[in-house]
Design a protein around this motif. Structure first.
Motif, PDB file in Angstrom:
ATOM      1  N   ALA A  24       9.947 -11.826   9.796  1.00 32.77           N
ATOM      2  CA  ALA A  24       8.954 -11.809  10.878  1.00 32.77           C
ATOM      3  C   ALA A  24       9.263 -10.605  11.759  1.00 32.77           C
ATOM      4  N   VAL A  25       8.222  -9.778  12.020  1.00 35.76           N
ATOM      5  CA  VAL A  25       8.435  -8.599  12.853  1.00 35.76           C
ATOM      6  C   VAL A  25       7.444  -8.612  14.013  1.00 35.76           C
ATOM      7  N   VAL A  26       7.832  -7.927  15.076  1.00 35.37           N
ATOM      8  CA  VAL A  26       6.935  -7.748  16.213  1.00 35.37           C
ATOM      9  C   VAL A  26       6.763  -6.242  16.427  1.00 35.37           C
ATOM     10  N   THR A  27       5.523  -5.810  16.685  1.00 37.72           N
ATOM     11  CA  THR A  27       5.244  -4.380  16.806  1.00 37.72           C
ATOM     12  C   THR A  27       4.040  -4.142  17.708  1.00 37.72           C
ATOM     13  N   LYS A  28       3.906  -2.920  18.184  1.00 34.96           N
ATOM     14  CA  LYS A  28       2.714  -2.511  18.935  1.00 34.96           C
ATOM     15  C   LYS A  28       1.703  -1.822  18.027  1.00 34.96           C
ATOM     16  N   ASP A  29       2.116  -1.548  16.812  1.00 32.34           N
ATOM     17  CA  ASP A  29       1.293  -0.803  15.866  1.00 32.34           C
ATOM     18  C   ASP A  29       0.345  -1.756  15.130  1.00 32.34           C
ATOM     19  N   TYR A  30      -0.950  -1.684  15.467  1.00 27.66           N
ATOM     20  CA  TYR A  30      -1.937  -2.557  14.821  1.00 27.66           C
ATOM     21  C   TYR A  30      -2.268  -2.090  13.400  1.00 27.66           C
ATOM     22  N   GLY A  31      -1.779  -0.915  13.028  1.00 27.81           N
ATOM     23  CA  GLY A  31      -1.992  -0.452  11.660  1.00 27.81           C
ATOM     24  C   GLY A  31      -0.925  -0.961  10.695  1.00 27.81           C
ATOM     25  N   LEU A  32       0.090  -1.619  11.260  1.00 32.74           N
ATOM     26  CA  LEU A  32       1.167  -2.128  10.417  1.00 32.74           C
ATOM     27  C   LEU A  32       0.733  -3.420   9.734  1.00 32.74           C
ATOM     28  N   THR A  33       0.786  -3.434   8.428  1.00 31.86           N
ATOM     29  CA  THR A  33       0.410  -4.615   7.656  1.00 31.86           C
ATOM     30  C   THR A  33       1.583  -5.050   6.788  1.00 31.86           C
ATOM     31  N   PRO A  34       1.538  -6.288   6.269  1.00 33.56           N
ATOM     32  CA  PRO A  34       2.600  -6.732   5.353  1.00 33.56           C
ATOM     33  C   PRO A  34       2.779  -5.800   4.166  1.00 33.56           C
ATOM     34  N   ASP A  35       1.664  -5.238   3.650  1.00 32.07           N
ATOM     35  CA  ASP A  35       1.765  -4.328   2.507  1.00 32.07           C
ATOM     36  C   ASP A  35       2.507  -3.048   2.872  1.00 32.07           C
ATOM     37  N   VAL A  36       2.335  -2.582   4.104  1.00 36.60           N
ATOM     38  CA  VAL A  36       3.045  -1.381   4.553  1.00 36.60           C
ATOM     39  C   VAL A  36       4.542  -1.656   4.607  1.00 36.60           C
ATOM     40  N   VAL A  37       4.899  -2.806   5.205  1.00 38.24           N
ATOM     41  CA  VAL A  37       6.320  -3.177   5.277  1.00 38.24           C
ATOM     42  C   VAL A  37       6.902  -3.333   3.879  1.00 38.24           C
ATOM     43  N   ARG A  38       6.112  -3.940   2.987  1.00 35.21           N
ATOM     44  CA  ARG A  38       6.576  -4.127   1.616  1.00 35.21           C
ATOM     45  C   ARG A  38       6.795  -2.772   0.930  1.00 35.21           C
ATOM     46  N   ALA A  39       5.965  -1.803   1.244  1.00 37.93           N
ATOM     47  CA  ALA A  39       6.137  -0.458   0.689  1.00 37.93           C
ATOM     48  C   ALA A  39       7.430   0.174   1.215  1.00 37.93           C
ATOM     49  N   TRP A  40       7.742  -0.066   2.492  1.00 37.64           N
ATOM     50  CA  TRP A  40       9.009   0.434   3.037  1.00 37.64           C
ATOM     51  C   TRP A  40      10.196  -0.171   2.283  1.00 37.64           C
ATOM     52  N   LEU A  41      10.087  -1.464   2.005  1.00 36.76           N
ATOM     53  CA  LEU A  41      11.193  -2.161   1.345  1.00 36.76           C
ATOM     54  C   LEU A  41      11.328  -1.795  -0.122  1.00 36.76           C
ATOM     55  N   ALA A  42      10.291  -1.193  -0.696  1.00 30.05           N
ATOM     56  CA  ALA A  42      10.291  -0.902  -2.134  1.00 30.05           C
ATOM     57  C   ALA A  42      11.410   0.049  -2.542  1.00 30.05           C
ATOM     58  N   VAL A  43      11.967   0.815  -1.575  1.00 30.48           N
ATOM     59  CA  VAL A  43      13.075   1.716  -1.919  1.00 30.48           C
ATOM     60  C   VAL A  43      14.319   0.935  -2.333  1.00 30.48           C
ATOM     61  N   HIS A  44      14.374  -0.351  -1.963  1.00 30.02           N
ATOM     62  CA  HIS A  44      15.494  -1.207  -2.360  1.00 30.02           C
ATOM     63  C   HIS A  44      15.017  -2.115  -3.490  1.00 30.02           C
ATOM     64  N   GLU A  45      15.256  -1.690  -4.717  1.00 36.63           N
ATOM     65  CA  GLU A  45      14.700  -2.391  -5.873  1.00 36.63           C
ATOM     66  C   GLU A  45      15.286  -3.782  -6.079  1.00 36.63           C
ATOM     67  N   GLU A  46      16.391  -4.099  -5.390  1.00 39.85           N
ATOM     68  CA  GLU A  46      16.955  -5.437  -5.543  1.00 39.85           C
ATOM     69  C   GLU A  46      16.152  -6.501  -4.783  1.00 39.85           C
ATOM     70  N   ILE A  47      15.250  -6.060  -3.874  1.00 38.63           N
ATOM     71  CA  ILE A  47      14.380  -6.994  -3.167  1.00 38.63           C
ATOM     72  C   ILE A  47      13.141  -7.222  -4.028  1.00 38.63           C
ATOM     73  N   VAL A  48      13.082  -8.374  -4.697  1.00 39.76           N
ATOM     74  CA  VAL A  48      12.028  -8.613  -5.691  1.00 39.76           C
ATOM     75  C   VAL A  48      10.915  -9.523  -5.175  1.00 39.76           C
ATOM     76  N   HIS A  49      11.124 -10.152  -4.035  1.00 41.50           N
ATOM     77  CA  HIS A  49      10.097 -11.056  -3.502  1.00 41.50           C
ATOM     78  C   HIS A  49      10.217 -11.061  -1.983  1.00 41.50           C
ATOM     79  N   SER A  50       9.108 -10.890  -1.288  1.00 36.73           N
ATOM     80  CA  SER A  50       9.170 -10.877   0.174  1.00 36.73           C
ATOM     81  C   SER A  50       7.969 -11.591   0.777  1.00 36.73           C
ATOM     82  N   THR A  51       8.235 -12.311   1.835  1.00 38.84           N
ATOM     83  CA  THR A  51       7.185 -12.936   2.641  1.00 38.84           C
ATOM     84  C   THR A  51       7.284 -12.304   4.027  1.00 38.84           C
TER      85      THR A  51
END
Length: 334
Positions: free
Chosen positions: A289-316
């Motif tokens: 769960a994250v809190v931000t002022k950026d209304y352009g931030l979506t779960p898919d964007v965060v998931r794209a950030w996390l994609a650099v760590h290939e050991e993270i295979v599932h995220s909510t």
């Protein structure tokens, strides 16, 4: 939404590919141990040898525990696509390793009890026959250790043939700590424990045969039991950590925080809740769960950030904005 469009958003929950070589090797070792057990018990009964009988029954406990490890592999593979297992079946293997470690503690306890009985009520020992039995047991265990060791090294090389797709230096993070196959390790520890006790027994029996040190046999039995108990404790701690999802001190947790809170596009985004748990040898699932002022931030964007760590295979991922904390619209969660 049509079913064909929905399929692009769905995925299976098979987070671990299993270890086919380890499964085959564990079955082979179980059958080798079982055959040696039957031979020793039969010969002990036929020749009226307590040494053969005792070693045969001792070997039976290892055959049973290694069989549990083999069955755990088979069950994890059989139910891999069963939707009732929310995060896959890999932990069946870990449960097998945990149960195997419990059996190992039982073996250590039996060794202590048997040794104390020998100290209190010494029994005549047929040294030459007992040494031959110990050498036979050691030979069987070395063959089994070679088989399981080959499977372990093959799996280790396979799991590390790829690297992270990012530039962070993780040399000090200790990622390798969790990457080995704990179910295979439990079977391997049983074999090595048996081999170690055989070596101690040979030393004790030779000492008793040559120098008349009959006390050396039960003393070495206790030393061996302590060694086995230490190995069992280490295995219980490792498997118990996984079963209880005690992963929040793992480096991957700090990496998730670094990506979301300190990344080049993070801005003032902050994590308010984070849960990480293992779903495979090198696979992690997370709920964030994250809190931000950026209304352009979506779960898919965060998931794209996390994609650099290939050991993270599932995220909510759940996103809240600052004004929502004062009663604004609900955040997004995917």
């Amino acid at each position: 939404m049509h079913a064909d469009n929905l399929s692009t958003w769905t995925h299976d929950h098979v987070f671990d590919t299993g270890n086919a070589l380890a499964e085959r090797s564990t079955w082979v070792v179980m059958w080798i141990t079982a055959v040696a057990m039957v031979v020793e018990i039969t010969a002990g009964w036929w020749f009226n040898s307590m040494a053969l009988l005792a070693d045969g029954w001792h070997m039976s406990s290892h055959a049973f525990a290694i069989g549990v490890s083999a069955l755990a592999y088979a069950a994890a593979r059989r139910y891999a696509k069963d939707p009732r297992f929310a995060f896959g079946t890999w932990k069946i293997e870990i449960l097998g390793g945990f149960a195997s470690a419990i059996f190992l503690l039982g073996v250590a306890a039996m060794m202590v009890i048997g040794s104390i009985e020998r100290i209190v009520s010494p029994q005549p020992i047929q040294y030459q026959e007992a040494i031959a039995v110990a050498i036979l047991g050691l030979t069987v265990n070395l063959v089994c250790a070679l088989i399981l060791g080959k499977a372990h090294h093959h799996g280790h090389d396979h799991h590390h043939c790829h690297g992270h797709a990012h530039g962070h230096d993780h040399s000090g993070h200790g990622h390798d700590h969790h990457h080995h196959d704990l179910n295979l390790k439990s079977a391997y520890v049983h074999v090595i424990a048996d081999a170690a006790t055989s070596v101690l027994a040979i030393v004790a029996l030779v000492g008793g045969w040559i120098y008349g040190w009959s006390w050396l046999d039960p003393v070495m039995g206790i030393v061996g039991a302590v060694l086995v108990a230490i190995w069992a404790k280490g295995l219980l701690v490792e498997t118990g950590r996984v079963l209880l999802d005690r992963e929040m001190d793992h480096p991957v947790v700090a990496e998730i925080r670094e990506v979301i809170e300190s990344g080049p596009e993070a801005g003032d985004t902050r994590i308010t809740d984070l849960h990480v748990w293992r779903v495979g040898k090198e696979a992690y699932s997370c709920a964030i769960a994250v809190v931000t002022k950026d209304y352009g931030l979506t779960p898919d964007v965060v998931r794209a950030w996390l994609a650099v760590h290939e050991e993270i295979v599932h995220s909510t991922i759940e996103i809240h904005h600052h004004d929502e904390l004062q009663g604004g619209p609900a955040g997004a969660a995917v």
